[in-house]
Design a protein around this motif. Structure first.
Motif, PDB file in Angstrom:
ATOM      1  N   GLN A   1       2.358   1.830  -3.378  1.00  0.00           N
ATOM      2  CA  GLN A   1       1.343   2.314  -4.316  1.00  0.00           C
ATOM      3  C   GLN A   1       1.129   3.822  -4.188  1.00  0.00           C
ATOM      4  O   GLN A   1       0.753   4.488  -5.150  1.00  0.00           O
ATOM      5  CB  GLN A   1       0.026   1.574  -4.080  1.00  0.00           C
ATOM      6  CG  GLN A   1       0.055   0.112  -4.504  1.00  0.00           C
ATOM      7  CD  GLN A   1      -1.193  -0.637  -4.074  1.00  0.00           C
ATOM      8  OE1 GLN A   1      -1.820  -0.302  -3.062  1.00  0.00           O
ATOM      9  NE2 GLN A   1      -1.569  -1.660  -4.826  1.00  0.00           N
ATOM     10  N   GLN A   2       1.381   4.354  -3.005  1.00  0.00           N
ATOM     11  CA  GLN A   2       1.211   5.785  -2.758  1.00  0.00           C
ATOM     12  C   GLN A   2       2.530   6.554  -2.883  1.00  0.00           C
ATOM     13  O   GLN A   2       2.578   7.750  -2.563  1.00  0.00           O
ATOM     14  CB  GLN A   2       0.624   6.001  -1.367  1.00  0.00           C
ATOM     15  CG  GLN A   2      -0.749   5.379  -1.196  1.00  0.00           C
ATOM     16  CD  GLN A   2      -1.356   5.657   0.165  1.00  0.00           C
ATOM     17  OE1 GLN A   2      -0.916   6.542   0.880  1.00  0.00           O
ATOM     18  NE2 GLN A   2      -2.391   4.914   0.517  1.00  0.00           N
TER      19      GLN A   2
ATOM     20  N   THR B   1       0.824  -1.211   0.000  1.00  0.00           N
ATOM     21  CA  THR B   1       0.000   0.000   0.000  1.00  0.00           C
ATOM     22  C   THR B   1       0.858   1.261   0.000  1.00  0.00           C
ATOM     23  O   THR B   1       0.591   2.219  -0.737  1.00  0.00           O
ATOM     24  CB  THR B   1      -0.934   0.003   1.224  1.00  0.00           C
ATOM     25  OG1 THR B   1      -1.797  -1.143   1.163  1.00  0.00           O
ATOM     26  CG2 THR B   1      -1.783   1.263   1.264  1.00  0.00           C
TER      27      THR B   1
ATOM     28  N   GLN C   1       5.006   6.433  -1.067  1.00  0.00           N
ATOM     29  CA  GLN C   1       5.256   6.931   0.287  1.00  0.00           C
ATOM     30  C   GLN C   1       6.548   6.382   0.889  1.00  0.00           C
ATOM     31  O   GLN C   1       7.023   6.878   1.907  1.00  0.00           O
ATOM     32  CB  GLN C   1       4.068   6.540   1.174  1.00  0.00           C
ATOM     33  CG  GLN C   1       4.001   7.230   2.517  1.00  0.00           C
ATOM     34  CD  GLN C   1       2.762   6.817   3.310  1.00  0.00           C
ATOM     35  OE1 GLN C   1       1.998   5.952   2.870  1.00  0.00           O
ATOM     36  NE2 GLN C   1       2.548   7.426   4.466  1.00  0.00           N
TER      37      GLN C   1
ATOM     38  N   ARG D   1       0.216  12.380   0.486  1.00  0.00           N
ATOM     39  CA  ARG D   1      -0.299  12.329  -0.876  1.00  0.00           C
ATOM     40  C   ARG D   1      -0.934  10.971  -1.100  1.00  0.00           C
ATOM     41  O   ARG D   1      -0.314   9.934  -0.855  1.00  0.00           O
ATOM     42  CB  ARG D   1       0.862  12.546  -1.872  1.00  0.00           C
ATOM     43  CG  ARG D   1       0.451  12.420  -3.320  1.00  0.00           C
ATOM     44  CD  ARG D   1       1.507  13.084  -4.182  1.00  0.00           C
ATOM     45  NE  ARG D   1       2.827  12.475  -3.998  1.00  0.00           N
ATOM     46  CZ  ARG D   1       3.260  11.439  -4.703  1.00  0.00           C
ATOM     47  NH1 ARG D   1       2.491  10.858  -5.583  1.00  0.00           N
ATOM     48  NH2 ARG D   1       4.479  10.970  -4.514  1.00  0.00           N
ATOM     49  N   LYS D   2      -2.154  10.932  -1.546  1.00  0.00           N
ATOM     50  CA  LYS D   2      -2.848   9.698  -1.805  1.00  0.00           C
ATOM     51  C   LYS D   2      -3.041   9.523  -3.304  1.00  0.00           C
ATOM     52  O   LYS D   2      -3.241  10.482  -4.032  1.00  0.00           O
ATOM     53  CB  LYS D   2      -4.230   9.680  -1.118  1.00  0.00           C
ATOM     54  CG  LYS D   2      -4.183   9.973   0.377  1.00  0.00           C
ATOM     55  CD  LYS D   2      -3.390   8.941   1.141  1.00  0.00           C
ATOM     56  CE  LYS D   2      -3.364   9.226   2.626  1.00  0.00           C
ATOM     57  NZ  LYS D   2      -2.527   8.275   3.370  1.00  0.00           N
ATOM     58  N   VAL D   3      -3.005   8.270  -3.739  1.00  0.00           N
ATOM     59  CA  VAL D   3      -3.279   7.992  -5.125  1.00  0.00           C
ATOM     60  C   VAL D   3      -4.773   8.201  -5.381  1.00  0.00           C
ATOM     61  O   VAL D   3      -5.608   7.689  -4.642  1.00  0.00           O
ATOM     62  CB  VAL D   3      -2.909   6.527  -5.473  1.00  0.00           C
ATOM     63  CG1 VAL D   3      -3.340   6.190  -6.884  1.00  0.00           C
ATOM     64  CG2 VAL D   3      -1.411   6.328  -5.318  1.00  0.00           C
TER      65      VAL D   3
ATOM     66  N   PRO E   1      -0.230   2.568 -10.049  1.00  0.00           N
ATOM     67  CA  PRO E   1       0.668   2.515  -8.873  1.00  0.00           C
ATOM     68  C   PRO E   1       1.788   1.484  -8.983  1.00  0.00           C
ATOM     69  O   PRO E   1       2.388   1.125  -7.970  1.00  0.00           O
ATOM     70  CB  PRO E   1      -0.288   2.176  -7.748  1.00  0.00           C
ATOM     71  CG  PRO E   1      -1.337   1.314  -8.398  1.00  0.00           C
ATOM     72  CD  PRO E   1      -1.509   1.878  -9.783  1.00  0.00           C
TER      73      PRO E   1
END
Length: 381
Positions: free
Chosen positions: A288-289, A285, A291, A378-380, A314
């Motif tokens: 994917q972001q 996860t 991060q 920041r989010k996808v 992502p």
């Protein structure tokens, strides 16, 4: 130590199929010579059996020719796409993973990354009171060493007067020459360290000369200095001892960096909005972001798990519904997919053996911003 992956990002964006060969490349004994002679044909046949394009088979057969001129044991990592050799690395030492020849939807660089950690530039300077030899070397990398000689002043150094005032004057003059020589050497070491990003400076040779050199280095580079009471240009067993001492210092620095990262990870445990995650699902996860700052991976623990590799953000998914419209390139071993996603999101990689991560944890990450419902980030979409 951590490995920066940005150098592979462009390669990871290209579509396959990719042909990988990670094989023994030794050619120093009768047995290894015989094996080296048949290896190109063996690699070609293995790729053909897996459906590799003919141009890739031909390129691999040519690229896997014996690695002459390298001391055994030696290994090779080969990566080919559309008939073009993208990587062809001759690696010192025996294989660190099982031999492998495969056709894959994405480049799997794990054998290369495990065999050759990030290049660790370091400087070895052997100083006398008149001159010095300065070598820039790389641990864990393929770059050859470069050598720089510094010739200092030698005038009147060997002419010792017979005492009295003239002897004191001579001694002061000699000390000034030594200091000027040391200043030249220190200036060259500073220049090489700045341009190379050297992480260790080994000073050897004359005790007085190397002390003067250290004193005249910049403050930032003084912190990198390690003194060794040996002479690198000495041949035989003495030189082997010198090399062993250098490798010991490099190993200590690598261990200290790993310990620092693991300490950072431990400090985040129990925080309300930690800048870390642990566990396979949370790491996926975070990647994917985009991060993840440092991906910490026990690849052996993940050997039997798979992920979807994607052609766009992502970049990685554990289920079809996570692809966000990106094309699925294939279902691939989890370590290969995670490393690729880390490279494409400008993260660093730390590969760790069993026992370093907490019990039953196969992956973790240090993050660029905190997790949690109140944490900014920041989010996808």
């Amino acid at each position: 130590m951590t490995r920066k992956l940005h150098e592979f990002a462009d390669l990871y964006r290209r579509k396959g199929p990719w042909c990988v060969a990670y094989v023994d490349a030794s050619a120093g004994t009768t047995d290894s010579l015989e094996a080296a002679e048949v290896r190109p044909g063996d690699v070609r046949r293995a790729l053909a059996k897996q459906g590799a394009p003919p141009q890739d088979q031909e390129a691999a057969e040519t690229a896997v020719l014996p690695a002459d001129g390298y001391p055994s044991p030696v290994s090779r990592f080969l990566l080919i796409q559309q008939g073009t050799v993208a990587l062809n690395e001759v690696l010192p030492g025996p294989l660190v993973l099982p031999e492998r020849v495969s056709v894959d939807p994405i480049p799997d660089l794990l054998p290369l990354l495990k065999h050759r950690p990030e290049e660790f530039p370091y400087i070895v300077a052997e100083a006398s009171r008149e001159d010095a030899e300065i070598r820039l070397e790389y641990a864990g990398g393929g770059h050859p060493a470069t050598v720089q000689d510094v010739e200092g002043e030698t005038e009147d150094i060997t002419k010792l007067p017979a005492g009295g005032w003239s002897q004191d004057k001579f001694q002061r003059q000699t000390e000034q020459i030594w200091r000027r020589n040391a200043d030249q050497v220190a200036e060259e070491i500073d220049r090489i360290a700045d341009s190379s990003g050297a992480k260790l400076i080994v000073l050897a040779g004359d005790v007085r000369a190397r002390g003067l050199v250290r004193d005249q280095l910049t403050e930032a580079h003084k912190a990198l200095v390690s003194m060794i009471d040996s002479h690198p240009r000495t041949s035989g067993s003495a030189n082997g001892h010198f090399d062993d001492e250098i490798q010991e210092r490099i190993a200590l620095l690598w261990a200290a960096e790993q310990e620092q990262i693991m300490d950072r990870l431990a400090l985040q445990e129990g925080q309300a909005n930690p800048e870390s995650v642990t566990g396979f699902g949370q790491v996926v996860t975070a990647l994917q972001q985009a991060q993840v700052e440092v991906l910490i991976l026990n690849d052996r623990a993940l050997a039997d798990r798979h992920l979807f590799a994607l052609d766009a953000e992502p970049w990685v998914a554990s289920a079809q519904e996570q692809t966000l419209g990106a094309e699925v390139l294939g279902q691939v071993p989890a370590p290969a997919a995670l490393v690729r996603a880390a490279a494409l999101t400008d993260a660093s990689l730390l590969l760790v053996p069993d026992g370093v991560l907490p019990h039953a944890v196969d992956a973790a990450a240090l993050l660029r911003w905190p997790t949690g419902p109140e944490a900014p980030g920041r989010k996808v979409p």
